[in-house]
Design an enzyme around this catalytic site. Sequence first.
Site, mmCIF file in Angstrom:
data_model
loop_
_atom_site.group_PDB
_atom_site.id
_atom_site.type_symbol
_atom_site.label_atom_id
_atom_site.label_comp_id
_atom_site.label_asym_id
_atom_site.label_seq_id
_atom_site.Cartn_x
_atom_site.Cartn_y
_atom_site.Cartn_z
ATOM 1 N N SER A 12 0.811 -1.217 0.000
ATOM 2 C CA SER A 12 0.000 0.000 0.000
ATOM 3 C C SER A 12 0.845 1.268 0.000
ATOM 4 C CB SER A 12 -0.933 0.014 1.217
ATOM 5 O OG SER A 12 -0.193 -0.013 2.433
ATOM 6 N N HIS B 157 11.933 -3.464 4.228
ATOM 7 C CA HIS B 157 10.572 -3.880 3.890
ATOM 8 C C HIS B 157 10.459 -4.480 2.497
ATOM 9 C CE1 HIS B 157 6.335 -4.011 4.698
ATOM 10 N NE2 HIS B 157 6.020 -3.201 3.706
ATOM 11 N N SER C 137 2.914 -7.061 2.588
ATOM 12 C CA SER C 137 2.490 -6.023 3.514
ATOM 13 C C SER C 137 0.954 -5.945 3.559
ATOM 14 C CB SER C 137 3.132 -4.691 3.104
ATOM 15 O OG SER C 137 3.047 -3.732 4.109
ATOM 16 N N PHE C 138 0.367 -4.852 3.079
ATOM 17 C CA PHE C 138 -1.088 -4.756 2.912
ATOM 18 C C PHE C 138 -1.622 -5.976 2.156
ATOM 19 C CE2 PHE C 138 -3.835 -3.717 -0.733
ATOM 20 C CZ PHE C 138 -5.021 -3.332 -0.122
ATOM 21 N N ASP D 146 13.280 -4.353 8.919
ATOM 22 C CA ASP D 146 12.057 -3.706 8.428
ATOM 23 C C ASP D 146 11.616 -2.603 9.391
ATOM 24 O OD1 ASP D 146 9.503 -3.062 7.443
ATOM 25 O OD2 ASP D 146 9.076 -5.129 6.869
#
Length: 277
Positions: free
Chosen positions: A37, A256, A106-107, A228
């Site tokens: 995102s 990340h 992630s998202f 991260d």
Amino acid sequence: MSTTSNPELGNRILAAGFDTNYHDQGTGHPVVMIHGSGPGVTAWANWRLNIGPLSTQARVLAPDMVGFGYTDAPAGTRYGLDTWVNHLLGFLDALELDTVDLVGNSFGGGLALAIAASRPERVRKLVLMGSVGVDFPLTPGLDAVWGYTPSIENMKGLLDVFAHDRKLVNDELAELRYRASAREGVQERFAQMFSPGPRQQYIEALTTPEDKIRALPHETLVVHGREDKVIPLSNALTLASLIPRAQLHVYPHCGHWTQIEWASSFNDMVGRFLAQG
């Protein structure tokens, strides 16, 4: 296949009512890759180093989720986990895909987790990379990502948050990602998703209840960068402890962007994991 010179543009299909931009490469068992995102993100920007290598053994599909990239987002669209789950399930239905592997960043990991929990029969294997999906205290890094407003300087600051390897961050990349984030309508949609604060509420809105995570039957690979700054390593430890058939890989000297910072190793590991059995 798309004939445009813009690599972020792929094919188009109507999915859950949304005219969806997606990439489709290779043959074999379908693997759906769900982006993160970050501001201005697209499926191609997220997975450009992974789609080709993984497509040598599978059919790799990577859609722009509604609100991101080049998928149309009609006025009045309400962004949230239910909308994104319905969009992705509609994408599978439109392509007549009964069961797929999901790779979520992630998202996108939180979305993959939610789909696996709510529709387990649609998922064969899971890969969760730098994933949300469980509750955790908002990090300064994630607050900066979701609170971004378009400028080259702000984008340079975000790239410093995303990547541990400084060689990956340069003015050219900052300019490219800034332009993507400043495209017409992009910031307005982004602000609808993650504003106003406090942004802890958006982490909680992307979570799957722990009892449902514990009940997941899927073989799962959890991947995380040790350094991260956006999603804490503790998330990976939590997911790996909750999911019965999970295995965990932590990359050292990595932020990340495990799929970029360790692209070759990531592709090999994910490819082997998905091919087993």
